[in-house]
Enzyme design. Structure first.
Site, mmCIF file in Angstrom:
data_model
loop_
_atom_site.group_PDB
_atom_site.id
_atom_site.type_symbol
_atom_site.label_atom_id
_atom_site.label_comp_id
_atom_site.label_asym_id
_atom_site.label_seq_id
_atom_site.Cartn_x
_atom_site.Cartn_y
_atom_site.Cartn_z
ATOM 1 N N GLU A 41 31.699 50.099 77.006
ATOM 2 C CA GLU A 41 32.459 50.816 78.034
ATOM 3 C C GLU A 41 31.507 51.723 78.802
ATOM 4 O OE1 GLU A 41 35.483 54.619 78.265
ATOM 5 O OE2 GLU A 41 35.651 53.291 76.522
ATOM 6 N N ARG A 45 31.071 58.445 85.010
ATOM 7 C CA ARG A 45 30.681 59.857 85.016
ATOM 8 C C ARG A 45 29.345 60.090 85.694
ATOM 9 N NH1 ARG A 45 32.515 62.019 78.985
ATOM 10 N NH2 ARG A 45 34.674 61.231 79.067
ATOM 11 N N THR A 69 36.784 56.014 82.054
ATOM 12 C CA THR A 69 37.048 57.167 82.924
ATOM 13 C C THR A 69 37.682 56.725 84.241
ATOM 14 O OG1 THR A 69 34.962 58.035 82.001
ATOM 15 C CG2 THR A 69 36.144 59.444 83.529
ATOM 16 N N LYS A 129 44.356 53.533 74.171
ATOM 17 C CA LYS A 129 43.271 54.379 73.681
ATOM 18 C C LYS A 129 43.878 55.682 73.157
ATOM 19 C CE LYS A 129 39.384 57.014 75.663
ATOM 20 N NZ LYS A 129 38.545 57.154 76.864
#
Length: 209
Positions: A41, A45, A69, A129
């Site tokens: 993943e 960011r 994200t 998640k």
């Protein structure tokens, strides 16, 4: 989703990556794959994240590269154009949920409560998640949360480490754990690809015991 679940359960540790330098993408993908990793993943960011997704996939086509994200439908669109093969969000809104479902790409929206879990199940998500796992009660909290939700599959992330990962993986609903410890900032800065490969191998050894 079935092939995704099969791949996850066969290598149930997903590195959560924050990569600032695109030059790290190719050797990182190769080191992780050699270490037994099947899924990674890449978090959105850094400014390099989208290019990192593309470069990792190009360097190691067998590796399943996804994006994390994801906060908005626009984020999702950008990652899909970059070649992302699955999507992860820290939480979820109705608008984002609709976009994730419509994309047709496996998606793991973040949840922290039973109500959020029920909402995601109602929308059609098979895997969620659990985030931030350790901060919201850890494995014991997750076990209690999913006890009445037998059909929900979960990937806990946030504070997961080699010392506690098996407490999560022992929960029947858990298909994999996500963790940032597999690739440290220091390892990236020092181009320590052998060290990253060894860390991945150790994580997979623990997970598959």
């Amino acid at each position: 989703m079935k092939p995704v679940l099969e791949a996850l359960t066969s290598a149930p540790v997903v590195p959560v990556l924050t990569v600032s330098d695109v030059r790290h993408a190719a050797p990182l993908a190769q080191a992780l794959y050699k270490g037994g990793v099947k899924f990674v993943e890449v978090t959105l960011r850094t400014d390099a994240a989208l290019e990192v997704i593309s470069e990792m996939k190009a360097a190691q086509p067998e590796l399943i590269v996804g994006a994390g994200t994801i906060l908005t439908p626009a984020d999702l669109d950008a990652t899909l154009k970059a070649g992302s093969e699955f999507s992860v969000s820290p939480g979820c809104t109705p608008k984002l949920a609709a976009a994730l479902i419509e994309s047709g790409v496996p998606a793991f929206p973040g949840i922290a409560t039973a109500s959020e879990a029920l909402q995601r199940m109602e929308e059609g998500f098979e895997v969620v998640k659990f985030f931030p796992a350790e901060k919201i009660g850890g494995a014991s909290a997750l076990k209690a949360l999913v006890a009445p939700l037998q059909n929900l599959k979960v990937m806990p992330t946030g504070g997961v480490s080699p010392s506690n990962m098996m407490t999560y993986l022992a929960i029947p609903n858990v298909v994999a754990v996500g963790g940032g410890w597999l690739v440290s900032d220091a390892a990236l800065a020092n181009n320590d690809w052998d060290g990253i490969e060894a860390t991945a191998q150790e994580a997979m050894k623990i997970a598959n015991n």
